[in-house]
Design a protein around this motif. Structure first.
Motif, PDB file in Angstrom:
ATOM      1  N   ARG A  13     153.059  11.807   3.772  1.00  0.00           N
ATOM      2  CA  ARG A  13     154.422  11.296   3.569  1.00  0.00           C
ATOM      3  C   ARG A  13     154.542   9.808   3.885  1.00  0.00           C
ATOM      4  O   ARG A  13     155.056   9.037   3.067  1.00  0.00           O
ATOM      5  CB  ARG A  13     155.411  12.083   4.422  1.00  0.00           C
ATOM      6  N   GLU A  14     154.117   9.400   5.064  1.00  0.00           N
ATOM      7  CA  GLU A  14     154.306   8.004   5.457  1.00  0.00           C
ATOM      8  C   GLU A  14     153.549   7.058   4.532  1.00  0.00           C
ATOM      9  O   GLU A  14     154.038   5.968   4.201  1.00  0.00           O
ATOM     10  CB  GLU A  14     153.871   7.795   6.911  1.00  0.00           C
ATOM     11  N   TRP A  15     152.375   7.485   4.087  1.00  0.00           N
ATOM     12  CA  TRP A  15     151.601   6.628   3.167  1.00  0.00           C
ATOM     13  C   TRP A  15     152.314   6.504   1.831  1.00  0.00           C
ATOM     14  O   TRP A  15     152.395   5.409   1.269  1.00  0.00           O
ATOM     15  CB  TRP A  15     150.199   7.177   2.976  1.00  0.00           C
ATOM     16  N   VAL A  16     152.844   7.621   1.314  1.00  0.00           N
ATOM     17  CA  VAL A  16     153.559   7.581   0.036  1.00  0.00           C
ATOM     18  C   VAL A  16     154.775   6.674   0.134  1.00  0.00           C
ATOM     19  O   VAL A  16     155.039   5.861  -0.766  1.00  0.00           O
ATOM     20  CB  VAL A  16     153.967   9.005  -0.402  1.00  0.00           C
ATOM     21  N   VAL A  17     155.532   6.782   1.226  1.00  0.00           N
ATOM     22  CA  VAL A  17     156.714   5.921   1.399  1.00  0.00           C
ATOM     23  C   VAL A  17     156.299   4.453   1.428  1.00  0.00           C
ATOM     24  O   VAL A  17     156.923   3.606   0.776  1.00  0.00           O
ATOM     25  CB  VAL A  17     157.469   6.298   2.694  1.00  0.00           C
ATOM     26  N   ARG A  18     155.263   4.147   2.145  1.00  0.00           N
ATOM     27  CA  ARG A  18     154.790   2.763   2.218  1.00  0.00           C
ATOM     28  C   ARG A  18     154.313   2.273   0.849  1.00  0.00           C
ATOM     29  O   ARG A  18     154.604   1.140   0.450  1.00  0.00           O
ATOM     30  CB  ARG A  18     153.645   2.670   3.232  1.00  0.00           C
ATOM     31  N   LEU A  19     153.589   3.131   0.147  1.00  0.00           N
ATOM     32  CA  LEU A  19     153.091   2.775  -1.180  1.00  0.00           C
ATOM     33  C   LEU A  19     154.253   2.444  -2.119  1.00  0.00           C
ATOM     34  O   LEU A  19     154.254   1.408  -2.796  1.00  0.00           O
ATOM     35  CB  LEU A  19     152.252   3.927  -1.734  1.00  0.00           C
ATOM     36  N   LEU A  20     155.254   3.319  -2.152  1.00  0.00           N
ATOM     37  CA  LEU A  20     156.400   3.100  -3.032  1.00  0.00           C
ATOM     38  C   LEU A  20     157.187   1.861  -2.621  1.00  0.00           C
ATOM     39  O   LEU A  20     157.674   1.102  -3.468  1.00  0.00           O
ATOM     40  CB  LEU A  20     157.313   4.325  -3.028  1.00  0.00           C
ATOM     41  N   ASP A  21     157.318   1.650  -1.326  1.00  0.00           N
ATOM     42  CA  ASP A  21     158.045   0.479  -0.840  1.00  0.00           C
ATOM     43  C   ASP A  21     157.376  -0.800  -1.322  1.00  0.00           C
ATOM     44  O   ASP A  21     158.036  -1.717  -1.825  1.00  0.00           O
ATOM     45  CB  ASP A  21     158.100   0.524   0.684  1.00  0.00           C
ATOM     46  N   GLU A  22     156.067  -0.853  -1.201  1.00  0.00           N
ATOM     47  CA  GLU A  22     155.346  -2.051  -1.625  1.00  0.00           C
ATOM     48  C   GLU A  22     155.372  -2.199  -3.142  1.00  0.00           C
ATOM     49  O   GLU A  22     155.549  -3.304  -3.672  1.00  0.00           O
ATOM     50  CB  GLU A  22     153.902  -1.996  -1.134  1.00  0.00           C
ATOM     51  N   ALA A  23     155.201  -1.093  -3.851  1.00  0.00           N
ATOM     52  CA  ALA A  23     155.110  -1.145  -5.311  1.00  0.00           C
ATOM     53  C   ALA A  23     156.417  -1.561  -5.956  1.00  0.00           C
ATOM     54  O   ALA A  23     156.424  -2.200  -7.020  1.00  0.00           O
ATOM     55  CB  ALA A  23     154.667   0.209  -5.847  1.00  0.00           C
ATOM     56  N   PHE A  24     157.562  -1.202  -5.345  1.00  0.00           N
ATOM     57  CA  PHE A  24     158.854  -1.425  -5.987  1.00  0.00           C
ATOM     58  C   PHE A  24     159.688  -2.519  -5.337  1.00  0.00           C
ATOM     59  O   PHE A  24     160.847  -2.705  -5.723  1.00  0.00           O
ATOM     60  CB  PHE A  24     159.650  -0.117  -6.020  1.00  0.00           C
TER      61      PHE A  24
END
Length: 208
Positions: A13-24
């Motif tokens: 979960r935390e990795w996905v949130v970080r990934l999306l935050d950076e990507a968008f």
């Protein structure tokens, strides 16, 4: 070597949130929802967390094995609007999900709620389909085909099961990519008030 894809679990979960935050962070729609750059840096991740939790609850998150890209998919039954759900199991009652997300993410920002209401308003409800809610690739890895691999993996399943797919493109570049994958613009764009255009796109399953 092909892209290895797996289904994300709670530990991701935390990795996905970080990934999306950076990507968008610099996406046109995210920049419209959070127009102040400093405020967006502080707050945007909360919206990505809300999206991630919603899809973990009701859909599936595909993640490349190296953690560089992910896709959030929701199954949408025929005739069911996106963004509302039964409240406490009471038939005929529905939570105001956009309002609840706004309260949790950024209470003073009406655009957090408005983007959900506007996209819900154009979402097709006549047929069951797979909904690509978001797809993100971390900066520095974009252009390597990771997003395409994630989408094609799900589209292969859709084709086998005879299931359409739907998404909203948030940029002209994204729209062109999705067209190459068989999506077609529905003909009714969404122009965010004072902001960018979004393109609803539909893909019929391809016969084997």
């Amino acid at each position: 070597m092909g892209v290895v894809i797996r289904t994300a679990g709670a530990d991701d979960r935390e990795w996905v949130v970080r990934l999306l935050d950076e990507a968008f962070q610099d996406d046109p729609v995210s920049s419209w929802v959070f127009p102040g750059e400093e405020h967006r840096r502080r707050t945007h991740h909360r919206l990505m967390a809300a999206f991630t939790d919603a899809v973990f609850a009701d859909g599936r998150i595909d993640l490349t094995e190296d953690g560089a890209a992910c896709a959030l998919w929701l199954p949408v039954p025929a005739g069911e609007p996106v963004g509302t759900e039964p409240e406490d199991g009471v038939e005929g009652s529905a939570e105001d999900v956009p309002a609840r997300v706004r309260e949790a993410v950024d209470p003073g920002n009406e655009r957090v709620e408005l983007i959900a209401r506007l996209t819900d308003g154009i979402h097709p409800t006549g047929r069951a389909h797979a909904y690509l809610w978001m797809i993100g690739v971390i900066p520095g890895r974009q252009g390597e085909g990771l997003g395409t691999a994630l989408i094609e993996s799900e589209l292969d399943r859709c084709d086998r099961e005879g299931l359409p797919a739907y998404l909203e493109a948030s940029s002209a570049r994204g729209k062109a990519l999705y067209e190459r994958l068989g999506f077609e613009f529905t003909g009714r764009p969404l122009d965010l008030p004072g902001g960018p255009r979004m393109w609803p796109m539909w893909r019929e399953p391809r016969l084997p």
